[in-house]
Enzyme design. Structure first.
Site, PDB file in Angstrom:
ATOM      1  N   ASP A  83      36.989  51.288  74.899  1.00  0.00           N
ATOM      2  CA  ASP A  83      36.448  51.763  76.185  1.00  0.00           C
ATOM      3  C   ASP A  83      35.124  51.037  76.448  1.00  0.00           C
ATOM      4  O   ASP A  83      34.624  50.289  75.598  1.00  0.00           O
ATOM      5  CB  ASP A  83      36.239  53.289  76.160  1.00  0.00           C
ATOM      6  CG  ASP A  83      35.833  53.862  77.519  1.00  0.00           C
ATOM      7  OD1 ASP A  83      36.174  53.267  78.564  1.00  0.00           O
ATOM      8  OD2 ASP A  83      35.154  54.903  77.551  1.00  0.00           O
ATOM      9  N   SER A  84      34.547  51.306  77.619  1.00  0.00           N
ATOM     10  CA  SER A  84      33.230  50.740  77.948  1.00  0.00           C
ATOM     11  C   SER A  84      32.119  51.506  77.251  1.00  0.00           C
ATOM     12  O   SER A  84      31.014  50.999  77.074  1.00  0.00           O
ATOM     13  CB  SER A  84      33.002  50.860  79.454  1.00  0.00           C
ATOM     14  OG  SER A  84      33.051  52.243  79.814  1.00  0.00           O
ATOM     15  N   TYR A 113      31.966  50.056  83.449  1.00  0.00           N
ATOM     16  CA  TYR A 113      33.094  49.241  83.890  1.00  0.00           C
ATOM     17  C   TYR A 113      33.486  49.554  85.332  1.00  0.00           C
ATOM     18  O   TYR A 113      34.062  48.711  86.012  1.00  0.00           O
ATOM     19  CB  TYR A 113      34.303  49.480  82.974  1.00  0.00           C
ATOM     20  CG  TYR A 113      34.389  48.543  81.786  1.00  0.00           C
ATOM     21  CD1 TYR A 113      33.321  47.731  81.413  1.00  0.00           C
ATOM     22  CD2 TYR A 113      35.554  48.475  81.028  1.00  0.00           C
ATOM     23  CE1 TYR A 113      33.419  46.881  80.320  1.00  0.00           C
ATOM     24  CE2 TYR A 113      35.660  47.621  79.947  1.00  0.00           C
ATOM     25  CZ  TYR A 113      34.592  46.824  79.595  1.00  0.00           C
ATOM     26  OH  TYR A 113      34.696  45.975  78.521  1.00  0.00           O
ATOM     27  N   GLY A 114      33.176  50.763  85.768  1.00  0.00           N
ATOM     28  CA  GLY A 114      33.548  51.188  87.123  1.00  0.00           C
ATOM     29  C   GLY A 114      32.841  50.401  88.204  1.00  0.00           C
ATOM     30  O   GLY A 114      33.129  50.550  89.390  1.00  0.00           O
ATOM     31  N   CYS A 165      40.581  53.649  78.715  1.00  0.00           N
ATOM     32  CA  CYS A 165      39.719  53.502  79.883  1.00  0.00           C
ATOM     33  C   CYS A 165      40.629  53.299  81.090  1.00  0.00           C
ATOM     34  O   CYS A 165      41.407  52.335  81.127  1.00  0.00           O
ATOM     35  CB  CYS A 165      38.822  52.285  79.675  1.00  0.00           C
ATOM     36  SG  CYS A 165      37.861  51.821  81.124  1.00  0.00           S
ATOM     37  N   ASN A 166      40.553  54.208  82.046  1.00  0.00           N
ATOM     38  CA  ASN A 166      41.386  54.094  83.247  1.00  0.00           C
ATOM     39  C   ASN A 166      41.005  52.848  84.051  1.00  0.00           C
ATOM     40  O   ASN A 166      41.871  52.137  84.563  1.00  0.00           O
ATOM     41  CB  ASN A 166      41.211  55.317  84.143  1.00  0.00           C
ATOM     42  CG  ASN A 166      41.759  56.588  83.524  1.00  0.00           C
ATOM     43  OD1 ASN A 166      42.842  57.033  83.839  1.00  0.00           O
ATOM     44  ND2 ASN A 166      41.009  57.195  82.602  1.00  0.00           N
ATOM     45  N   THR A 167      39.696  52.608  84.156  1.00  0.00           N
ATOM     46  CA  THR A 167      39.201  51.502  84.968  1.00  0.00           C
ATOM     47  C   THR A 167      39.750  50.174  84.469  1.00  0.00           C
ATOM     48  O   THR A 167      40.152  49.317  85.259  1.00  0.00           O
ATOM     49  CB  THR A 167      37.656  51.482  84.911  1.00  0.00           C
ATOM     50  OG1 THR A 167      37.182  52.799  85.217  1.00  0.00           O
ATOM     51  CG2 THR A 167      37.058  50.496  85.877  1.00  0.00           C
ATOM     52  N   GLU A 218      27.981  60.385  78.982  1.00  0.00           N
ATOM     53  CA  GLU A 218      27.313  59.611  77.919  1.00  0.00           C
ATOM     54  C   GLU A 218      26.134  60.417  77.358  1.00  0.00           C
ATOM     55  O   GLU A 218      25.945  60.502  76.146  1.00  0.00           O
ATOM     56  CB  GLU A 218      26.783  58.270  78.476  1.00  0.00           C
ATOM     57  CG  GLU A 218      27.835  57.243  78.805  1.00  0.00           C
ATOM     58  CD  GLU A 218      28.356  56.455  77.589  1.00  0.00           C
ATOM     59  OE1 GLU A 218      27.616  56.313  76.604  1.00  0.00           O
ATOM     60  OE2 GLU A 218      29.513  56.002  77.642  1.00  0.00           O
ATOM     61  N   CYS A 241      39.088  59.495  84.481  1.00  0.00           N
ATOM     62  CA  CYS A 241      38.184  58.621  83.723  1.00  0.00           C
ATOM     63  C   CYS A 241      38.069  59.298  82.373  1.00  0.00           C
ATOM     64  O   CYS A 241      37.887  60.529  82.298  1.00  0.00           O
ATOM     65  CB  CYS A 241      36.821  58.549  84.412  1.00  0.00           C
ATOM     66  SG  CYS A 241      35.516  57.838  83.385  1.00  0.00           S
ATOM     67  N   THR A 242      38.179  58.516  81.295  1.00  0.00           N
ATOM     68  CA  THR A 242      38.206  59.143  79.961  1.00  0.00           C
ATOM     69  C   THR A 242      36.874  59.794  79.575  1.00  0.00           C
ATOM     70  O   THR A 242      36.816  60.569  78.632  1.00  0.00           O
ATOM     71  CB  THR A 242      38.614  58.110  78.894  1.00  0.00           C
ATOM     72  OG1 THR A 242      37.747  56.964  79.014  1.00  0.00           O
ATOM     73  CG2 THR A 242      40.055  57.688  79.085  1.00  0.00           C
ATOM     74  N   HIS A 243      35.815  59.464  80.311  1.00  0.00           N
ATOM     75  CA  HIS A 243      34.538  60.145  80.053  1.00  0.00           C
ATOM     76  C   HIS A 243      34.584  61.617  80.474  1.00  0.00           C
ATOM     77  O   HIS A 243      33.842  62.441  79.957  1.00  0.00           O
ATOM     78  CB  HIS A 243      33.407  59.466  80.827  1.00  0.00           C
ATOM     79  CG  HIS A 243      32.841  58.252  80.153  1.00  0.00           C
ATOM     80  ND1 HIS A 243      33.494  57.041  80.137  1.00  0.00           N
ATOM     81  CD2 HIS A 243      31.677  58.060  79.472  1.00  0.00           C
ATOM     82  CE1 HIS A 243      32.750  56.148  79.480  1.00  0.00           C
ATOM     83  NE2 HIS A 243      31.637  56.751  79.069  1.00  0.00           N
TER      84      HIS A 243
HETATM   85  N1  DGL Z   1      35.790  55.563  80.609  1.00  0.00           N
HETATM   86  C1  DGL Z   1      36.141  54.672  81.619  1.00  0.00           C
HETATM   87  C2  DGL Z   1      37.335  55.065  82.454  1.00  0.00           C
HETATM   88  O1  DGL Z   1      38.204  55.796  81.986  1.00  0.00           O
HETATM   89  C3  DGL Z   1      35.118  53.846  82.358  1.00  0.00           C
HETATM   90  C4  DGL Z   1      33.774  54.362  82.672  1.00  0.00           C
HETATM   91  C5  DGL Z   1      32.844  53.226  83.155  1.00  0.00           C
HETATM   92  O2  DGL Z   1      32.409  52.445  82.322  1.00  0.00           O
HETATM   93  O3  DGL Z   1      32.613  53.131  84.374  1.00  0.00           O
HETATM   94  O4  DGL Z   1      37.509  54.640  83.552  1.00  0.00           O
END
Ligand code: DGL
Length: 268
Positions: free
Chosen positions: A15-16, A47-48, A79-81, A156, A187-189
């Protein structure tokens, strides 16, 4: 008769930032005996807000490096993005299974009676992949899209022990409040903020993420049965010095990981 000793399989979770830990938690709860290597590209976080070409270059670089150096059996792009854009490239260049995470639009639309809220990064809500998911699986549903990087930052910080500001969270989620009955954590966060998001949106809103489905998929692909007797190794690598490193290492230690190790990428 020759008996070959079977080595434990190595799973790379990428992931990011710390969001992929929400996926790791589900997978490792089901399959604790596997060895896990968690890699996050904090140098390019979030990453978004990255251009697709940069994202493809960076993710490919990490995955190529780690597959070679660590004898990886399966990769989870947690990571979805990234998943909504890099999976075809990765699958073309590697023969091992590459599992991605994409917003759980389909299960959400099956249970919604009102409207679905997709909470994701600014990139994910604009992706063609996401719009195709909605067209194919939720065409007869009202799907409201909410993209926020601030929510990613809040996750985070929470993992590093900071309290979540519920007023700020309510302000961010206000376009969805009282309008949806199902929220997709795209988003996995965001599963890391699940309790707080639930409290703000209301207990009647059903929250859906992809963690459990990914765990089942990994188990099936590796043909692994739950074996809770053995615990595999847990390592973490990141591309830059992490913020609040000691607080982060405390959280990682609680998840069974050894402290973060630096792994910069050179050719991007
Ligand atoms: N955790 C990530 C996701 O699922 C990306 C978050 C990011 O870095 O913007 O999209």
């Amino acid at each position: 008769m020759i008996v070959l000793e079977q080595r434990q399989k190595n799973v790379l979770v990428f992931d990011s930032g710390v969001g992929g830990l929400s996926v790791y938690k589900e997978v490792s709860a089901l399959l604790p005996s596997l060895n896990y290597i968690y890699v996050f590209d904090n140098e390019a976080y979030p990453y978004g807000e990255l251009e697709p070409a940069t994202l493809i270059r960076r993710v490919s670089c990490f995955i190529d490096d780690f597959i070679q150096a660590h004898n990886i059996d399966l990769v989870i792009i947690a990571c979805n993005t990234a998943s909504t854009i890099v999976l075809p490239t990765l699958r073309q260049s590697h023969s091992i299974p590459i599992v991605g995470v994409v917003p759980a639009i389909k299960p959400a639309s099956l249970i919604s009676r009102k409207a679905v809220g997709l909470i994701a990064t600014p990139a994910t809500i604009t992706r063609e992949y996401t719009h195709d998911l909605i067209k194919n699986f939720a065409n007869d549903r009202d799907v409201k899209l909410l993209g926020s990087t601030r929510l990613v930052d809040m996750a985070e910080n929470k993992l590093r022990g900071c309290e979540v500001n519920l007023e700020e969270l309510a302000e961010i989620l206000s376009p969805l409040m009282n309008h949806i009955d199902v929220a997709v954590l795209g988003c996995t966060h965001f599963p890391l903020l699940k309790e707080e998001i639930q409290a703000v949106l209301g207990q009647e809103v059903v929250m859906i993420d992809s963690g459990k489905a990914i765990a089942d998929r990994v188990s099936c692909l590796l043909d692994e049965k739950a074996n809770t007797k053995e615990i595999g190794t847990r390592e973490v690598f990141c591309s830059a010095l992490p913020m609040e490193e000691s607080a982060l290492n405390v959280a990682l230690n609680q998840l069974g990981f050894t402290p973060t190790q630096l792994h910069p990428i050179l050719d991007v």
